[in-house]
Design an enzyme around this catalytic site. Structure first.
Site, PDB file in Angstrom:
ATOM      1  N   ASP A   5       0.822  -1.213   0.000  1.00  3.19           N
ATOM      2  CA  ASP A   5       0.000   0.000   0.000  1.00  3.19           C
ATOM      3  C   ASP A   5       0.859   1.268   0.000  1.00  3.19           C
ATOM      4  OD1 ASP A   5      -2.066  -1.766   0.272  1.00  3.19           O
ATOM      5  OD2 ASP A   5      -2.953  -0.792   2.022  1.00  3.19           O
ATOM      6  N   HIS A 149       3.778  -2.378   2.929  1.00  3.65           N
ATOM      7  CA  HIS A 149       3.830  -1.010   2.405  1.00  3.65           C
ATOM      8  C   HIS A 149       5.118  -0.800   1.621  1.00  3.65           C
ATOM      9  CE1 HIS A 149       0.819  -0.804   5.578  1.00  3.65           C
ATOM     10  NE2 HIS A 149       0.338   0.268   4.958  1.00  3.65           N
TER      11      HIS A 149
END
Ligand SMILES: [Zn+2]
Length: 176
Positions: A5, A149
């Site tokens: 993300d 991430h």
């Protein structure tokens, strides 16, 4: 499935190098405000990965009304599609927070909402990348979606994370 993300970030090329070396596909949920045409989106697609929407500016959608939510989804999808020429089919709500309006907006745009099963907590582990591997491997199950991430510490942990998952007998795949 591995998901990354909050990109595209400056560590994306390093993530792609590792994924290529390990022959693992991944899904990237991007904030469209970070989408710069120079980011290696073409390489990402050519190497078999996919890009989903993670809104424009990463708001908590549950604080917004339907129209504002719809704009966050529609405009982010439009910017990603304008750059890549590929249809965006998947969406992940920031912080995993969503409500009925989010579901309606996603449905209207033909987007499937993708959450996760395992949070690696990589964002809190700048000084302890090894813990990212441990947080993940101990919770593996069939069809687990893993939240990661585009961060330095995640780059550092990724080779060992992938190898540990493979050693547990799992394979990696994308959503259909
Ligand atoms: Zn996020």
């Amino acid at each position: 499935m591995l998901t990354f993300d909050d990109g595209p970030s400056s560590v994306l090329p390093e993530l792609l190098d590792i994924l290529k070396q390990e022959n693992v596909p991944a899904m990237f949920f991007w904030q469209s405000k970070l989408l710069h045409p120079k980011r290696p989106w073409k390489r990402l697609i050519q190497e078999g990965h996919r890009i989903g929407s993670h809104t424009i500016t990463h708001p908590n959608l549950t604080k917004l009304d339907f129209n504002a939510q719809y704009r966050q989804l529609a405009a982010s999808v439009k910017s990603i599609e304008a750059i890549t020429g590929e249809k965006v089919d998947y969406f992940r709500p920031p912080f995993g927070q969503y409500d009925e309006n989010t579901k309606r907006a996603a449905e209207k745009l033909g987007l499937s909402v993708v959450l996760w099963k395992i949070a690696s907590i990589d964002w809190e582990l700048k000084d302890n990348p090894q813990q990212i591997v441990e947080n993940t491997v101990h919770h593996l199950q069939d069809k687990s979606i893993i939240l990661l991430h585009e961060l330095e510490q995640t780059v550092e942990a990724l080779p060992q994370l992938i190898q540990s998952i493979k050693q547990e007998g799992y394979t990696f795949q994308l959503l259909p």
